[in-house]
Motif scaffolding. Structure first.
Motif, short mmCIF file in Angstrom:
data_model
loop_
_atom_site.label_atom_id
_atom_site.label_comp_id
_atom_site.label_asym_id
_atom_site.label_seq_id
_atom_site.Cartn_x
_atom_site.Cartn_y
_atom_site.Cartn_z
N ARG A 6 0.75 -1.20 -0.05
CA ARG A 6 0.04 0.05 -0.02
C ARG A 6 0.87 1.10 -0.20
NH1 ARG A 6 -4.65 0.78 4.49
NH2 ARG A 6 -5.64 2.96 3.59
N THR A 7 1.86 1.07 0.67
CA THR A 7 2.83 2.40 0.88
C THR A 7 3.59 2.43 -0.42
OG1 THR A 7 3.43 1.68 3.12
CG2 THR A 7 4.57 3.44 1.99
N PHE A 8 3.89 1.49 -1.34
CA PHE A 8 4.45 1.70 -2.45
C PHE A 8 3.60 2.03 -3.34
CE2 PHE A 8 5.99 -0.39 -6.48
CZ PHE A 8 7.15 0.24 -6.65
N ARG A 9 2.26 1.65 -3.27
CA ARG A 9 1.20 2.13 -4.30
C ARG A 9 1.12 3.53 -4.41
NH1 ARG A 9 -2.76 -1.11 -2.51
NH2 ARG A 9 -1.97 -2.93 -3.88
N ARG A 10 1.00 4.13 -3.08
CA ARG A 10 1.07 5.46 -2.95
C ARG A 10 2.16 6.33 -3.58
NH1 ARG A 10 -0.40 6.09 2.96
NH2 ARG A 10 -1.99 4.73 2.34
N ILE A 11 3.38 5.75 -3.53
CA ILE A 11 4.69 6.28 -4.10
C ILE A 11 4.34 6.21 -5.48
CG2 ILE A 11 7.10 6.24 -4.37
CD1 ILE A 11 6.96 5.09 -1.54
N GLU A 12 3.91 4.98 -6.14
CA GLU A 12 3.74 5.11 -7.45
C GLU A 12 2.75 5.97 -8.07
OE1 GLU A 12 5.00 3.44 -10.03
OE2 GLU A 12 6.23 2.22 -9.22
N LYS A 13 1.79 6.10 -7.16
CA LYS A 13 0.43 6.90 -7.72
C LYS A 13 1.04 8.58 -7.62
CE LYS A 13 -3.67 7.88 -8.22
NZ LYS A 13 -4.41 8.84 -7.57
N ARG A 14 1.84 8.96 -6.70
CA ARG A 14 2.34 10.26 -6.64
C ARG A 14 3.37 10.68 -7.81
NH1 ARG A 14 3.18 10.37 -0.83
NH2 ARG A 14 0.91 10.83 -0.20
N ALA A 15 3.97 9.39 -8.33
CA ALA A 15 5.13 9.53 -9.31
C ALA A 15 4.29 9.64 -10.74
CB ALA A 15 6.11 8.30 -9.52
N VAL A 16 3.27 9.02 -10.79
CA VAL A 16 2.37 8.98 -11.90
C VAL A 16 1.52 10.38 -11.78
CG1 VAL A 16 0.12 8.12 -13.15
CG2 VAL A 16 1.75 6.65 -12.21
N ASP A 17 1.04 10.71 -10.86
CA ASP A 17 0.20 12.30 -10.84
C ASP A 17 1.09 13.12 -11.34
OD1 ASP A 17 -2.00 10.74 -10.29
OD2 ASP A 17 -2.11 11.09 -8.29
N GLU A 18 2.23 13.52 -10.56
CA GLU A 18 3.07 14.40 -10.71
C GLU A 18 3.92 14.52 -12.00
OE1 GLU A 18 4.98 15.13 -6.83
OE2 GLU A 18 2.94 14.64 -5.84
N TYR A 19 4.53 13.42 -12.73
CA TYR A 19 5.29 13.31 -13.66
C TYR A 19 4.99 12.84 -14.92
CZ TYR A 19 8.72 14.89 -10.26
OH TYR A 19 9.44 15.63 -9.15
N VAL A 20 4.02 11.93 -14.90
CA VAL A 20 3.52 11.47 -16.09
C VAL A 20 3.17 12.51 -17.23
CG1 VAL A 20 1.03 11.36 -16.11
CG2 VAL A 20 2.42 9.25 -17.08
N GLY A 21 2.90 13.72 -16.98
CA GLY A 21 2.89 14.67 -18.09
C GLY A 21 4.17 15.09 -18.67
N PHE A 22 5.15 14.52 -18.21
CA PHE A 22 6.70 15.11 -18.63
C PHE A 22 7.12 14.04 -19.46
CE2 PHE A 22 6.59 17.51 -14.51
CZ PHE A 22 6.90 18.62 -15.20
N VAL A 23 6.39 12.87 -19.46
CA VAL A 23 6.74 11.88 -20.84
C VAL A 23 6.82 12.25 -22.14
CG1 VAL A 23 6.32 9.57 -21.23
CG2 VAL A 23 6.23 10.20 -18.90
#
Ligand code: ADP
Ligand code: MG
Length: 830
Positions: free
Chosen positions: A289-306
């Motif tokens: 669950r913790t890891f999932r939250r980290i992934e979520k943040r990475a996706v939410d905040e950075y996926v737009g830069f791909v």
């Protein structure tokens, strides 16, 4: 600029949080910034050098009276703060964008910011270190790094292993045993139980009155306090049967507490509940669950830069998602939730990602095909006289196929560019002899040749055959294996480094860092699909662009070979050496088992030996495997072949034990060898004339063919006995038909084609490590269609725009030149 001081960075990092907030919510909602900056600067002074001390002061100044400022002035202040901060520690691009948005109004993150701090080399936001994500401190960052997750980009590419449907909760009664479910209910009571093992038990009752016990064996004492009676909860985990037949339980479930009245007490955990959630490969020490939250943040905040590098026309023609969308959906499915709820990764998001990966590799192949320059390599002399001498030193004449292969190889070796050739030949077709001749061509010119095999047994076998084939010629063959005693290994190491060892045979130990060569000119890799890309590459890096010869006994159907080995040159040994005796193959139903045993008895009486192979089991079932194997050995010894000495090799033995057991069989001390691990491809015991395979229907035809190749190595007629299981499910007419192919032909390629046709490439190539280039997303075995499309597009693109000059191809060209350079050169060796 002291961008790197970790102490200073750490001390200043609390400032990133409000700034990140500002990127989303704007600057007007920030409060108390001045006080925070003052406090942080105070603590950071201890780490500051003279130069950075001045910056710290300016930092503190920049937000003077912040709370009283107008919005515009606040933005100016923030911009100044960010600029000063950016000089002191690496900051995420989303934040550095604040330094530029002064005139931009809202202060929100512009969609594609132009890098501010360093206009020459724009920092790639995707290479932002994980530690800069909210919720990731040094301890977590370390755990992520241990998994190779260093940057935000790594997190984005770390796709879920599977998905879990947590959209609709089940009642306890509905939840099947052994399956993961989400259950909603109220806490009845929570207590610490002290039995044999301390544990926390929480009793939950669902709306229908069913009860479930949630159990934790590892927990912090504070967890107990969180579970207030009558609070609403959602729990998710595998439902198991309780002890002493008492109801259903869940061990270490994921929990979401909703307030006592059903209102969420804490903000809803949208990452883990009420949706189709991703399940990632475990990161040691981090709960899912913790890891999932980290992934979520990475996706939410950075996926737009791909960046999307695929040319737009390709994307349109193949109806592919935009890359950021594909990544977002692959991690946290919304649009494709229904499709992914079934659990396995797949669907459109994955297709998009696999497509790009395959497209880039195919593009590399297409470019090479068009004659793009190859790096210079070694040009061996390979004089015809020398080759003749080498060949005539062998104990027999080469077969026609061997001659053809060798002349291909010698031709490649003479060219001043690195050889990249695949030598494909059925078991027993004589690849080793060809490899030896190639090695000797290298040795003639003062180079070393290395032969890397996937297991110790195989490496030893190779060393033995090479020495035998050399028949006393003055060529030093050295064996390097992980199981050698330290002393001997060091000795071998010295011989390698001095060049005294001319042909070196070994396992992956050859590729290890400690192993050094004097002058490696030829790297031969046997059964290369059993090595990782890195191992292969690391072996090659031991020489200066050595020639590479890859050998495989896996018959790869032409249809597949073309796409997989696009630019690998291929030689095929399609002719067996003379003196081979045919192998009679027969399928027996379980009820006819005795007839098969009669064949074994007859052969034993004639002084021959027998293999008995039990089906492979999953890694996780090795204990079961061992038990089954031991039982079978005992059963055979007591009931079927009394008085016959029977050996056993299995996956739980150490390499040394397994070797000893194999040796005993080779020397004829044991007459029957029961094996669970597929007997290593290439092991040569000419006196063994029977291969008996239990549950043959569970093997692929190609696997059966490989196993069958273990016999028929001597002068006597050999037998392959395929026993089929009793269980109806596995054993239908289709299975029977499939096995009949084995009775009809011994042509490995024919068998491979049938296998491919009947089972599809997934089954055919086996599981993950099927031997083809490694991809993060794509799996060649199942992505055949995607591969075909990607290949078509890549070749068409190169056809149309060979230099890739058109603007719409610019991005993909960049990508090829930079990011993928390493990967592409890896694809070369298959
Ligand atoms: P592979 O590695 O392709 O499975 P090997 O190289 O182990 O096959 O050869 C199988 C057997 O055939 C070995 O015992 C080898 O000595 C023998 N052999 C190889 N080439 C010839 C040949 N041209 N004539 C006779 N025997 C051969
Ligand atoms: Mg061999």
């Amino acid at each position: 600029m002291s961008q790197g001081d970790p102490g200073l960075s750490l001390a200043l990092s609390p400032l990133l949080k409000p700034l990140r907030f500002a990127t989303r919510a704007g600057v007007s909602r920030l409060t108390g910034l001045e006080a925070l900056v003052a406090k942080v600067v105070e603590q950071a002074r201890a780490y500051a050098s003279e130069a950075s001390a001045a910056r710290l002061e300016r930092l503190a100044q920049s937000v003077r009276g912040f709370d009283e400022l107008s919005e515009a002035d606040r933005q100016t202040a923030i911009a100044a703060l960010v600029r000063e901060l950016g000089a002191l520690l690496p900051i995420p691009l989303e934040i550095s964008a604040l330094a530029r948005s002064v005139s931009g109004g809202s202060g929100k993150l512009p969609t594609m910011p132009v890098p501010a701090a360093a206009p020459k080399a724009p920092p790639d936001p995707l290479s932002t270190p994980v530690i800069q994500l909210r919720g990731v401190g040094p301890a977590i960052a370390e755990k992520l790094e241990a998994k190779g997750l260093r940057t935000v980009g790594d997190l984005l590419l770390n796709l879920p292993r599977k998905y879990e449907d947590r959209r609709t909760p089940r009642t306890v009664a509905e939840a099947p045993i052994g399956e993961r479910s989400v259950i909603a209910g109220r806490i009845l009571k929570a207590r610490e139980a002290r039995g044999r093992r301390r544990r926390l038990e929480v009793l939950v009752r669902d709306a229908a009155g069913g009860t479930l016990v949630c159990i934790w064996f590892h927990y912090r004492p504070s967890l107990l306090e969180r579970f207030r009676p009558s609070a609403q909860v959602l729990v998710s985990g595998e439902v198991r049967e309780g002890y002493r037949g008492g109801g259903k339980v869940m061990h270490h479930p994921d929990v979401e507490l909703l307030g006592a009245d059903g209102d969420p007490a804490a903000p809803r955990d949208d990452d883990s509940f009420g949706r189709v959630v991703p399940v990632y490969t475990d990161v040691e020490g981090l709960p899912q669950r913790t890891f999932r939250r980290i992934e979520k943040r990475a996706v939410d905040e950075y996926v737009g830069f791909v960046d999307d590098v695929l040319p737009a026309p390709v994307r349109r023609r193949r109806r592919l998602l935009a890359l950021p969308d594909a990544l977002r959906e692959a991690h946290f499915p919304e649009k494709f939730a229904a499709e992914l709820a079934r659990g396995a990764p797949g669907g459109e998001p994955r297709r998009r990602l696999a497509f790009e990966e395959l497209f880039l590799v195919q593009l590399g192949l297409a470019l090479r095909r068009r004659g793009v320059k190859v790096e210079p390599g070694i040009a061996f002399r390979g004089l015809p006289d020398a080759v003749d001498r080498i060949v005539s030193a062998l104990p027999w004449a080469l077969t026609g196929a061997q001659q053809r292969a060798l002349s291909d190889i010698a031709g490649d070796m003479r060219k001043p560019e690195p050889m990249n050739r695949l030598l494909q030949g059925d078991v027993g077709s004589g690849k080793t002899a060809v490899a030896l001749c190639a090695a000797r061509i290298a040795v003639e010119d003062g180079y070393q040749a290395a032969l890397m095999a996937p297991t110790e047994i195989l490496a030893e076998q190779h060393a033995r055959s090479l020495r035998m084939l050399l028949r006393g010629a003055p060529v030093h063959v050295e064996l390097v294996s992980g199981s050698l005693p330290q002393r001997e290994r060091e000795h071998a190491g010295r011989l390698l480094r001095s060049g005294a060892a001319q042909i070196v045979v070994g396992t992956h130990a050859l590729a290890e860092e400690a192993t050094g060569f004097h002058k490696l000119g030829l790297a031969i890799i046997d059964e290369q699909h059993r090595f990782g890309v890195m191992t292969r590459r690391s072996l090659m890096s031991k020489g200066h662009r050595p020639d590479v010869l890859v050998m495989t006994a896996t018959p790869i159907p032409r249809t597949l070979a073309l796409t997989l080995y696009g630019d690998l040159d291929v030689s095929v040994l399609d002719e067996l050496p003379p003196g081979r005796t045919p192998i009679a193959t027969r399928v027996y139903r379980d009820s006819a088992r005795e007839k098969a045993y009669d064949v074994v008895r007859r052969e034993l009486k004639a002084g021959r030996q027998t293999y008995v192979v039990l089906p492979l089991v999953e890694e996780s079932e090795k204990l079961v495997d061992l038990k089954a194997a031991t039982q079978e050995r005992d059963r055979l010894a007591m009931d079927v072949f009394p008085g016959v000495s029977i050996g056993l090799v299995h996956g739980r033995q150490s390499a040394v034990e397994r070797n000893e057991e194999m040796e005993r069989f080779r020397r004829g001390e044991t007459k029957i060898l029961v094996a669970t691990t597929v007997i290593e491809v290439g092991v040569d015991v000419p006196n063994a004339t029977v291969m008996l395979i239990e549950h043959a229907e569970r093997f692929g035809l190609s696997q059966l063919h490989q196993l069958r190749g273990r016999v028929g190595r001597g002068a006597a007629k050999s037998h392959c006995l395929l026993l089929t299981g009793t269980s109806g499910a596995e054993w239908g007419p289709a299975a029977r038909e499939r096995l009949q192919v084995m009775e009809e032909t011994t042509d490995g390629f024919r068998i491979a084609e049938v296998d491919l046709m009947l089972r599809g490439p997934g089954e055919y190539l086996g599981t993950k490590q099927s031997g083809m280039p490694d991809f993060a997303v794509a799996e060649l075995a199942r992505d055949q269609t995607i591969l075909k499309e990607a290949r078509e597009e890549a070749f068409a693109l190169v056809e149309e725009d060979p230099e890739m000059r058109s603007p719409e191809n610019a991005a993909v060209r960049e990508q090829l030149l930079h990011r993928w350079r390493g990967r592409l050169s890896l694809a070369r060796v298959g």
